[in-house]
Design a protein around this motif. Structure first.
Motif, PDB file in Angstrom:
ATOM      1  N   LYS A 138     -80.151  75.897  48.760  1.00 24.35           N
ATOM      2  CA  LYS A 138     -79.934  76.283  47.237  1.00 24.35           C
ATOM      3  C   LYS A 138     -79.586  77.751  46.769  1.00 24.35           C
ATOM      4  CE  LYS A 138     -81.395  71.806  45.588  1.00 24.35           C
ATOM      5  NZ  LYS A 138     -82.523  71.273  44.923  1.00 24.35           N
ATOM      6  N   TRP A 139     -80.759  78.385  47.159  1.00 23.25           N
ATOM      7  CA  TRP A 139     -80.926  80.023  47.179  1.00 23.25           C
ATOM      8  C   TRP A 139     -79.481  80.594  47.830  1.00 23.25           C
ATOM      9  CZ3 TRP A 139     -82.931  82.862  43.577  1.00 23.25           C
ATOM     10  CH2 TRP A 139     -84.113  82.750  43.101  1.00 23.25           C
ATOM     11  N   GLY A 140     -79.018  80.106  48.919  1.00 24.09           N
ATOM     12  CA  GLY A 140     -77.921  80.813  49.440  1.00 24.09           C
ATOM     13  C   GLY A 140     -76.617  80.643  48.714  1.00 24.09           C
ATOM     14  N   LEU A 141     -76.691  79.389  48.129  1.00 21.56           N
ATOM     15  CA  LEU A 141     -75.430  79.110  47.417  1.00 21.56           C
ATOM     16  C   LEU A 141     -75.479  80.136  45.997  1.00 21.56           C
ATOM     17  CD1 LEU A 141     -75.115  75.246  47.980  1.00 21.56           C
ATOM     18  CD2 LEU A 141     -73.724  77.093  48.999  1.00 21.56           C
ATOM     19  N   PHE A 142     -76.481  80.341  45.774  1.00 25.84           N
ATOM     20  CA  PHE A 142     -76.743  80.914  44.510  1.00 25.84           C
ATOM     21  C   PHE A 142     -76.489  82.391  44.653  1.00 25.84           C
ATOM     22  CE2 PHE A 142     -79.512  83.642  41.646  1.00 25.84           C
ATOM     23  CZ  PHE A 142     -78.783  83.494  40.688  1.00 25.84           C
ATOM     24  N   LEU A 143     -76.771  83.083  45.886  1.00 21.81           N
ATOM     25  CA  LEU A 143     -76.842  84.564  45.925  1.00 21.81           C
ATOM     26  C   LEU A 143     -75.343  85.067  46.395  1.00 21.81           C
ATOM     27  CD1 LEU A 143     -80.311  85.102  47.802  1.00 21.81           C
ATOM     28  CD2 LEU A 143     -79.708  85.850  45.470  1.00 21.81           C
ATOM     29  N   THR A 193     -73.552  87.984  44.765  1.00 21.30           N
ATOM     30  CA  THR A 193     -73.313  89.159  45.452  1.00 21.30           C
ATOM     31  C   THR A 193     -71.992  89.706  45.495  1.00 21.30           C
ATOM     32  OG1 THR A 193     -75.297  88.659  47.040  1.00 21.30           O
ATOM     33  CG2 THR A 193     -73.779  90.389  47.771  1.00 21.30           C
ATOM     34  N   ALA A 194     -70.785  88.654  45.421  1.00 18.06           N
ATOM     35  CA  ALA A 194     -69.731  88.752  45.512  1.00 18.06           C
ATOM     36  C   ALA A 194     -69.463  89.264  44.045  1.00 18.06           C
ATOM     37  CB  ALA A 194     -68.933  87.597  45.665  1.00 18.06           C
ATOM     38  N   PHE A 195     -69.829  88.902  42.886  1.00 16.62           N
ATOM     39  CA  PHE A 195     -69.739  89.311  41.658  1.00 16.62           C
ATOM     40  C   PHE A 195     -70.250  90.853  41.548  1.00 16.62           C
ATOM     41  CE2 PHE A 195     -71.461  90.108  37.344  1.00 16.62           C
ATOM     42  CZ  PHE A 195     -70.243  89.842  36.572  1.00 16.62           C
ATOM     43  N   CYS A 196     -71.412  90.996  42.052  1.00 13.86           N
ATOM     44  CA  CYS A 196     -71.628  92.421  41.990  1.00 13.86           C
ATOM     45  C   CYS A 196     -70.905  93.443  42.586  1.00 13.86           C
ATOM     46  CB  CYS A 196     -73.355  92.548  42.157  1.00 13.86           C
ATOM     47  SG  CYS A 196     -74.571  91.554  41.314  1.00 13.86           S
ATOM     48  N   LEU A 197     -70.736  93.057  43.829  1.00 17.73           N
ATOM     49  CA  LEU A 197     -69.764  94.031  44.526  1.00 17.73           C
ATOM     50  C   LEU A 197     -68.219  94.244  43.959  1.00 17.73           C
ATOM     51  CD1 LEU A 197     -70.434  92.909  48.084  1.00 17.73           C
ATOM     52  CD2 LEU A 197     -71.062  94.961  47.420  1.00 17.73           C
ATOM     53  N   GLY A 198     -67.763  93.374  43.378  1.00 12.93           N
ATOM     54  CA  GLY A 198     -66.456  93.359  42.438  1.00 12.93           C
ATOM     55  C   GLY A 198     -66.619  94.307  41.355  1.00 12.93           C
ATOM     56  N   THR A 199     -67.679  94.006  40.693  1.00 14.36           N
ATOM     57  CA  THR A 199     -68.092  94.871  39.490  1.00 14.36           C
ATOM     58  C   THR A 199     -68.368  96.319  40.094  1.00 14.36           C
ATOM     59  OG1 THR A 199     -68.886  92.997  38.393  1.00 14.36           O
ATOM     60  CG2 THR A 199     -69.453  95.381  37.579  1.00 14.36           C
TER      61      THR A 199
END
Length: 265
Positions: free
Chosen positions: A74-79, A83-89
């Motif tokens: 569950k943590w993996g599916l959340f992170l 992470t992808a959102f933060c990198l894109g931003t």
């Protein structure tokens, strides 16, 4: 009596059949996300199973391991999406910063030249700002920043798409320039010369004599980047702009401008 004897004979068999049916039954508490599994009535959603006393109970260690794996999943599916959102931003913000920086540099470079100032605090705010000076060169104290490659847009367009390219190597020639109106000597990057014309006697036509008006952009001192060699002052081989060291060698002020190369060499 006959009926009683019949029940006594059939009792054990009925009890075994009943026990077999019950042993395949599961009491289920539904949890979202468990895969399908086979049960007595067909495919059903797998749940955390609580077996009747006829079923073999799962050990507490196995249950704990499964629970730990579920939490990690569950943590993996959340992170991953986070992470992808933060990198894109970050990429979007970095692109905006670079575009703003390019726009600022373009605005500075294309602005009208102003008289060169000697105030160190003002010079720090004038990098890439065009300035104008009047004076003459001292060709006896040339410095060479190398290796450098000639920037040739036409050649780059011809070689676009090739796996390898062969740019012409050489050096940028730095020449002391005495400013008659300011009464000081500054350092001027006169531009690129190929390696075969590094010696002044091989390019006498480019050794401008007499007093001239010169336009260029202000550049500040550099710090040595990783993997860049140290400047070799004794051999006059410079790899980055160390204005204090260059000024000490030539007797000039630690003021540096990139000249309008179209007027030189």
């Amino acid at each position: 009596m006959a009926t009683g004897r019949l029940l006594l004979r059939a009792g054990p068999r009925l009890l075994r059949e009943r026990r077999d049916r019950v042993s395949h039954c599961l009491i289920r508490r539904t949890f979202f996300g468990y895969p399908l599994t086979k049960a007595g009535s067909g495919l059903v959603q797998q749940t955390k199973d609580v077996c009747l006393r006829f079923c073999r109970p799962r050990s507490s260690t196995t249950a704990a391991d499964t629970s730990g794996e579920d939490i990690l999943l569950k943590w993996g599916l959340f992170l991953v999406p986070l992470t992808a959102f933060c990198l894109g931003t970050w990429q979007v913000q970095r692109r905006k910063w670079k575009l703003d920086l390019i726009a600022q540099l373009a605005s500075r470079i294309t602005s009208e030249p102003i008289p060169l100032t000697l105030d160190p605090m003002e010079l720090k705010e004038l990098e890439y700002r065009p300035v104008k000076v009047r004076g003459h060169f001292d060709h006896s104290k040339e410095l060479y920043i190398l290796p450098r490659s000639l920037v040739d847009p036409e050649r780059e367009a011809r070689e676009a798409g090739r796996l390898t390219s062969h740019p012409e190597n050489g050096a940028n020639v730095i020449t002391p320039f005495y400013c008659t109106e300011l009464g000081v000597t500054i350092l001027v990057n006169r531009g690129f010369v190929p390696k075969k014309k590094l010696k002044p006697e091989t390019r006498l036509k480019g050794q401008i004599e007499g007093e001239i008006d010169l336009t260029g952009v202000v550049r500040l001192s550099e710090t040595r980047k990783p993997f860049v060699p140290e400047n070799n002052i004794e051999k006059n081989r410079w790899h980055y702009r160390d204005l204090e060291a260059m000024a000490k060698v030539t007797g000039a002020e630690p003021i540096f401008i990139d000249a309008d190369f179209s007027l030189l060499f």
